[in-house]
Write an enzyme that holds these catalytic residues in place. Structure first.
Site, mmCIF file in Angstrom:
data_model
loop_
_atom_site.group_PDB
_atom_site.id
_atom_site.type_symbol
_atom_site.label_atom_id
_atom_site.label_comp_id
_atom_site.label_asym_id
_atom_site.label_seq_id
_atom_site.Cartn_x
_atom_site.Cartn_y
_atom_site.Cartn_z
ATOM 1 C CB THR A 97 -0.991 -0.032 1.190
ATOM 2 O OG1 THR A 97 -1.912 1.038 1.046
ATOM 3 C CG2 THR A 97 -0.288 0.055 2.525
ATOM 4 N N GLY B 112 -3.476 7.234 -9.113
ATOM 5 C CA GLY B 112 -3.167 5.818 -9.297
ATOM 6 C C GLY B 112 -4.399 4.933 -9.302
ATOM 7 C CE LYS C 92 -1.616 0.650 -3.684
ATOM 8 N NZ LYS C 92 -2.995 0.864 -4.156
#
Length: 296
Positions: free
Chosen positions: A65, A135, A69
């Site tokens: 997380t 993202g 990433k």
């Protein structure tokens, strides 16, 4: 009960004080009878430490997380197409080498399909509005693209996807990474409001509305009607202001925690090579919802 045969998994990131991933994975290990345990690997220096300590410990896979990433993707020698397109991964598998996978988008798509398969029917002319260009938006749009392409008749996608975001550079990056397909475009707040009836699904991917995060939603609350479905991927709180506004207009709601649930289920399947049973999913969802209600 743990033994020398128990396989180790976990979550890598910082901070991790409120992560719900151990609830998902350890419950699934228990329900499936898989000899595994899922731990929390919290450190703000993983990009300096590297993966060697985990490999030496015999860890078989990790969820990844924020803020690691992109770094996780760079550590792998085998990468899935989604990771390659996005330049980030939320899953690392330690097998023959290091494999990077991204399950965020697949978790979102499954959440939508479970709610209403028609929302991702490429042969319908209704449009999808994606709010944000970070993202999460990138991963979700990539997986939506895969889903639409698989089902499109004669390869022609009728359904359009529009991005409404403040960051023009990030938006262009998404368009370029997917090859600027004709079904994917950009819109403005004003234009989306004018064309509100053309949309049936709105996906909110920004952190606005998240507990501890300020700011106003990109989309005007006047947008919503009962003909819309809103999928706000924020799950803490369970209902953001955007969700409350949409509910007042009788719009359908896909809960944000469903994405957390289904991306975690996909990770479990990658970790163990076990197909998740529907009754396990219902059990995990019930536990997840209970935990979130306790925290709200």
């Amino acid at each position: 009960m743990y033994s020398k045969h128990t396989e180790l998994f976990g979550i890598l990131g910082y901070p991790l004080g409120h992560t719900l991933s151990p609830w998902i994975h350890n419950t699934l290990f228990q329900l499936s009878g898989y000899d595994g345990v899922y731990l929390v690997f919290e450190n703000k220096r993983w990009n300096e430490i590297g993966l060697r300590p985990l490999l030496e410990l015999g860890v078989r896979g990790v969820s990844v997380t924020i803020p690691f990433k992109e770094w996780a993707y760079s550590q792998a020698n085998i990468v899935c197409k989604a990771s390659q397109t996005m330049g980030s991964s939320n899953t690392l598998l330690f097998r023959e080498g290091i494999e990077a996978v991204n399950t965020d988008g697949t978790g979102a798509v499954r959440s939508i399909l479970e709610a209403n398969p028609d929302l991702l029917d490429p042969n319908q002319e209704k449009q999808i509005l994606v709010l944000g260009s970070g993202g999460s938006a990138k991963g979700i749009i990539f997986s939506i693209a895969e889903s639409l392409q698989k089902k499109a008749k004669l390869g022609k996608i009728q359904r359009k996807v529009k991005i409404l975001a403040r960051n023009e550079f990030a938006t262009k990056e998404i368009l370029n990474s997917l090859g600027n397909p004709e079904w994917l475009g950009v819109t403005t707040n004003e234009k989306s409001l004018e064309e509100a009836e053309n949309y049936d699904l709105v996906i909110h991917t920004t952190p606005v509305g998240m507990k501890g995060f300020g700011g106003k939603p990109i989309l005007n609350s006047d947008f919503f009607t009962k003909k819309h479905t809103l999928f706000d991927i924020v799950y803490n709180p369970l209902e953001t202001d955007l969700v409350k506004q949409a509910k007042k207009k009788k719009a359908e709601i896909i809960p944000g925690y469903h994405m957390l649930l289904y991306q975690g289920i996909r990770q479990f399947e990658l970790f163990t090579n076990i197909q998740t049973k529907q009754k396990w999913i219902r059990k995990v969802e019930s536990l997840l919802l209970k935990q979130l209600k306790n925290r709200n």
